[in-house]
Design a protein around this motif. Structure first.
Motif, PDB file in Angstrom:
ATOM      1  N   VAL A 375       6.356  38.200  23.630  1.00  0.00           N
ATOM      2  CA  VAL A 375       5.475  38.965  22.751  1.00  0.00           C
ATOM      3  C   VAL A 375       4.521  38.008  22.041  1.00  0.00           C
ATOM      4  O   VAL A 375       4.724  36.803  22.033  1.00  0.00           O
ATOM      5  CB  VAL A 375       6.268  39.792  21.700  1.00  0.00           C
ATOM      6  N   SER A 376       3.491  38.546  21.428  1.00  0.00           N
ATOM      7  CA  SER A 376       2.539  37.682  20.724  1.00  0.00           C
ATOM      8  C   SER A 376       3.107  37.306  19.358  1.00  0.00           C
ATOM      9  O   SER A 376       4.014  37.962  18.856  1.00  0.00           O
ATOM     10  CB  SER A 376       1.196  38.388  20.590  1.00  0.00           C
ATOM     11  N   ASP A 377       2.578  36.261  18.756  1.00  0.00           N
ATOM     12  CA  ASP A 377       3.098  35.748  17.483  1.00  0.00           C
ATOM     13  C   ASP A 377       3.125  36.812  16.385  1.00  0.00           C
ATOM     14  O   ASP A 377       4.070  36.896  15.626  1.00  0.00           O
ATOM     15  CB  ASP A 377       2.251  34.552  17.026  1.00  0.00           C
ATOM     16  N   GLU A 378       2.101  37.646  16.332  1.00  0.00           N
ATOM     17  CA  GLU A 378       2.006  38.675  15.281  1.00  0.00           C
ATOM     18  C   GLU A 378       3.163  39.664  15.371  1.00  0.00           C
ATOM     19  O   GLU A 378       3.727  40.067  14.368  1.00  0.00           O
ATOM     20  CB  GLU A 378       0.689  39.474  15.381  1.00  0.00           C
ATOM     21  N   ILE A 379       3.510  40.060  16.592  1.00  0.00           N
ATOM     22  CA  ILE A 379       4.543  41.066  16.800  1.00  0.00           C
ATOM     23  C   ILE A 379       5.904  40.585  16.317  1.00  0.00           C
ATOM     24  O   ILE A 379       6.664  41.329  15.713  1.00  0.00           O
ATOM     25  CB  ILE A 379       4.614  41.468  18.295  1.00  0.00           C
ATOM     26  N   MET A 380       6.204  39.309  16.537  1.00  0.00           N
ATOM     27  CA  MET A 380       7.525  38.768  16.178  1.00  0.00           C
ATOM     28  C   MET A 380       7.874  39.008  14.715  1.00  0.00           C
ATOM     29  O   MET A 380       9.022  39.185  14.362  1.00  0.00           O
ATOM     30  CB  MET A 380       7.571  37.263  16.465  1.00  0.00           C
ATOM     31  N   THR A 381       6.856  38.993  13.844  1.00  0.00           N
ATOM     32  CA  THR A 381       7.123  39.133  12.410  1.00  0.00           C
ATOM     33  C   THR A 381       7.332  40.597  12.022  1.00  0.00           C
ATOM     34  O   THR A 381       7.764  40.896  10.928  1.00  0.00           O
ATOM     35  CB  THR A 381       5.942  38.563  11.600  1.00  0.00           C
ATOM     36  N   ASP A 382       7.013  41.516  12.949  1.00  0.00           N
ATOM     37  CA  ASP A 382       7.148  42.942  12.644  1.00  0.00           C
ATOM     38  C   ASP A 382       8.564  43.461  12.858  1.00  0.00           C
ATOM     39  O   ASP A 382       9.443  42.745  13.307  1.00  0.00           O
ATOM     40  CB  ASP A 382       6.164  43.753  13.492  1.00  0.00           C
ATOM     41  N   SER A 383       8.724  44.710  12.551  1.00  0.00           N
ATOM     42  CA  SER A 383      10.075  45.288  12.599  1.00  0.00           C
ATOM     43  C   SER A 383      10.579  45.464  14.028  1.00  0.00           C
ATOM     44  O   SER A 383       9.799  45.528  14.978  1.00  0.00           O
ATOM     45  CB  SER A 383      10.065  46.653  11.916  1.00  0.00           C
ATOM     46  N   LEU A 384      11.863  45.575  14.157  1.00  0.00           N
ATOM     47  CA  LEU A 384      12.488  45.762  15.469  1.00  0.00           C
ATOM     48  C   LEU A 384      12.117  47.105  16.072  1.00  0.00           C
ATOM     49  O   LEU A 384      12.061  47.253  17.286  1.00  0.00           O
ATOM     50  CB  LEU A 384      14.009  45.656  15.340  1.00  0.00           C
ATOM     51  N   GLY A 385      11.850  48.070  15.223  1.00  0.00           N
ATOM     52  CA  GLY A 385      11.475  49.408  15.679  1.00  0.00           C
ATOM     53  C   GLY A 385      10.259  49.356  16.564  1.00  0.00           C
ATOM     54  O   GLY A 385      10.205  50.012  17.612  1.00  0.00           O
ATOM     55  N   GLN A 386       9.304  48.555  16.178  1.00  0.00           N
ATOM     56  CA  GLN A 386       8.067  48.430  16.935  1.00  0.00           C
ATOM     57  C   GLN A 386       8.336  47.815  18.308  1.00  0.00           C
ATOM     58  O   GLN A 386       7.723  48.170  19.303  1.00  0.00           O
ATOM     59  CB  GLN A 386       7.079  47.581  16.144  1.00  0.00           C
ATOM     60  N   VAL A 411      10.785  38.970  24.754  1.00  0.00           N
ATOM     61  CA  VAL A 411      11.368  37.716  24.273  1.00  0.00           C
ATOM     62  C   VAL A 411      10.394  37.004  23.339  1.00  0.00           C
ATOM     63  O   VAL A 411       9.217  37.352  23.262  1.00  0.00           O
ATOM     64  CB  VAL A 411      11.780  36.799  25.448  1.00  0.00           C
ATOM     65  N   GLN A 412      10.900  36.001  22.625  1.00  0.00           N
ATOM     66  CA  GLN A 412      10.101  35.269  21.633  1.00  0.00           C
ATOM     67  C   GLN A 412       8.961  34.500  22.296  1.00  0.00           C
ATOM     68  O   GLN A 412       9.094  34.068  23.442  1.00  0.00           O
ATOM     69  CB  GLN A 412      11.000  34.264  20.906  1.00  0.00           C
ATOM     70  N   PRO A 413       7.877  34.303  21.558  1.00  0.00           N
ATOM     71  CA  PRO A 413       6.775  33.500  22.104  1.00  0.00           C
ATOM     72  C   PRO A 413       7.268  32.117  22.551  1.00  0.00           C
ATOM     73  O   PRO A 413       8.121  31.524  21.883  1.00  0.00           O
ATOM     74  CB  PRO A 413       5.794  33.376  20.934  1.00  0.00           C
ATOM     75  N   ARG A 414       6.771  31.634  23.652  1.00  0.00           N
ATOM     76  CA  ARG A 414       7.075  30.318  24.221  1.00  0.00           C
ATOM     77  C   ARG A 414       8.558  30.110  24.589  1.00  0.00           C
ATOM     78  O   ARG A 414       9.055  28.999  24.587  1.00  0.00           O
ATOM     79  CB  ARG A 414       6.607  29.197  23.287  1.00  0.00           C
ATOM     80  N   SER A 415       9.285  31.191  24.864  1.00  0.00           N
ATOM     81  CA  SER A 415      10.705  31.008  25.181  1.00  0.00           C
ATOM     82  C   SER A 415      10.974  31.009  26.691  1.00  0.00           C
ATOM     83  O   SER A 415      12.040  30.612  27.131  1.00  0.00           O
ATOM     84  CB  SER A 415      11.543  32.087  24.489  1.00  0.00           C
ATOM     85  N   ILE A 416      10.006  31.468  27.508  1.00  0.00           N
ATOM     86  CA  ILE A 416      10.227  31.447  28.962  1.00  0.00           C
ATOM     87  C   ILE A 416       9.961  30.042  29.468  1.00  0.00           C
ATOM     88  O   ILE A 416       8.943  29.420  29.121  1.00  0.00           O
ATOM     89  CB  ILE A 416       9.323  32.477  29.684  1.00  0.00           C
TER      90      ILE A 416
END
Ligand SMILES: [Zn+2]
Length: 433
Positions: A375-386, A411-416
């Motif tokens: 996911v993009s960096d912005e999304i990671m900080t948002d809620s799990l619902g999203q 998955v988290q950014p840069r984790s693959i």
């Protein structure tokens, strides 16, 4: 405007010409090529068996392997005294593929490239900046001769040296750019560094791009970065080089110059012909080639064709942009899937990046498809619902567009894991079992 009236001829007239040319090509290879003579004999067919375009299905296929096996000139049907030009593929593995042209083959090539320039709206008033590499690769000289043929001023810039290319394009006032899409994008990025008003220094109105697989997203990016019309050209050296097909201003689909190149779509597994509109492997039979006539050449490219009339008035059938390579095709629960199609769905989803991994495995007897996407960096900080909604959205899009049931894991950014800077795209665990 068409370059040659045949481009807008009645389909019956076009097909009549194609049949006549197919018959003479078949005669030609049967009498001049031992390779084809043997293949025809094995199948028990002679040129007399070709009485309609449908009869092409009786003919044998030709593959890249055949060209390699007869390296370098084994499949030529003219003596060297009649060969005017020799080109070759880069041949990253093993021997390169060598192709030859007679003077008349060169005339056909110049003409179809002149048609490509005309499709893109170019005329003798234009200045064409050609950033395709000159050399054994057919791109540079193919575009060069087509531009000359329509009487445009051609700048043979060749590849590389971005800063100098930009200076020439600016100072000369180039109106048409011919290059690979990624190089055009790279040039735009460099130009942008000079200031956000960079576009005011250039006079480009259209670009003719090819030689690389392209997604809709990439086309849009290039078109926006330069403020130009995007025209795509398709071709391959085995058939002629660039100039087999290109799109007009009215449609994204590419008009095939079928009076010179007869196209078919086949099922890559069975070799059976597929109807218009269905995706499969593109097979091309050049109809006017003298030096290297090939019968039913399997391109390995996946596309579909349509004979629906086009608004531009051309009656030439159209093909969609190449959607993938046969070698990359995955068969999941009987459905053919190309990674590029999955990538297309991901690219059209907000909140995820193009770093993804496709994992295919077996669950009992059933194929199981899992797609990990960063996911993009912005999304990671948002809620799990999203995250849950986003995951559902992608799964839904894959099912609706590609008819595949996939389990999406965000998955988290840069984790693959990266290999040489790139994420490993496909892991097919079925092959390991
Ligand atoms: Zn058209």
């Amino acid at each position: 405007m068409v370059y040659n009236e045949i481009e807008s001829a009645k389909r019956e007239e076009l097909e009549e010409l194609e049949l006549k040319r197919l018959q003479s090509t078949v005669e030609r290879v049967y009498s001049l090529s031992t390779f084809y003579k043997e293949k025809f004999d094995e199948l028990g067919i002679t040129p007399k068996d070709i009485t309609s375009l449908e009869d092409i299905k009786k003919l044998p296929f030709t593959t890249k392997k055949d060209l390699r096996a007869h390296y370098p000139f084994g499949l030529f049907t003219v003596p060297m005294s009649e060969v005017a030009r020799i080109h070759s593929s880069s041949g990253t593995t093993g021997k390169p593929t060598v192709v030859g042209y007679t003077k008349s083959d060169m005339d056909v090539w110049d003409e179809v490239m002149a048609r490509v320039f005309t499709l893109a709206g170019a005329t003798s008033k234009d200045i064409v900046h050609n950033a395709y590499g000159y050399g054994l690769f057919t791109g540079g000289l193919g575009f060069h001769n087509g531009a000359e043929k329509i009487g445009a001023a051609i700048v043979p810039a060749s590849a590389g040296m971005t800063d100098r290319q930009l200076m020439l394009m600016r100072d000369f006032g180039a109106s048409i750019l011919a290059s690979t899409p990624t190089f055009a994008l790279h040039m735009a990025e460099v130009a942008q560094k000079a200031g956000s008003d960079y576009l005011s220094h250039y006079k480009l109105k259209a670009g003719i791009f090819g030689a690389e697989p392209t997604s809709k997203g990439l086309k849009k990016e290039v078109s926006n970065a330069w403020g130009i019309d995007y025209h795509e050209v398709y071709g391959l050296s085995e058939i002629i080089g660039p100039g087999v097909a290109a799109n007009c201003k009215e449609s994204d689909l590419l008009h095939v110059f079928e009076d010179h190149f007869f196209v078919e779509i086949i099922n890559p597994q069975t070799g059976e012909s597929l109807p218009d509109g269905q995706r499969g492997e593109l097979v091309i039979t050049p109809l006017t080639k003298q030096a290297l006539p090939l019968i039913r050449y399997r391109t390995g490219d996946i596309t579909s064709i349509t004979k629906e009339p086009c608004k531009c008035g051309r009656t030439l059938l159209r093909m969609e942009s190449i959607v993938g390579r046969v070698d990359d095709m995955l068969i999941i629960s009987g459905v053919n899937v190309y990674p590029s199609q999955i990538e297309h769905v991901i690219a059209n989803t907000e909140g995820v990046t193009l770093n993804y991994q496709i994992i295919v495995d077996k669950h009992g007897h059933l194929d199981k498809l899992e797609i990990h996407i960063e996911v993009s960096d912005e999304i990671m900080t948002d809620s799990l619902g999203q995250m849950g909604a986003l995951k559902k959205e992608i799964q839904h899009a894959l099912l609706n567009n590609l008819y595949i049931n996939a389990h999406v894991v965000l998955v988290q950014p840069r984790s693959i894991e990266r290999s040489m800077g790139k994420a490993v795209r496909i892991i097919d665990k079925r092959k390991e079992q």
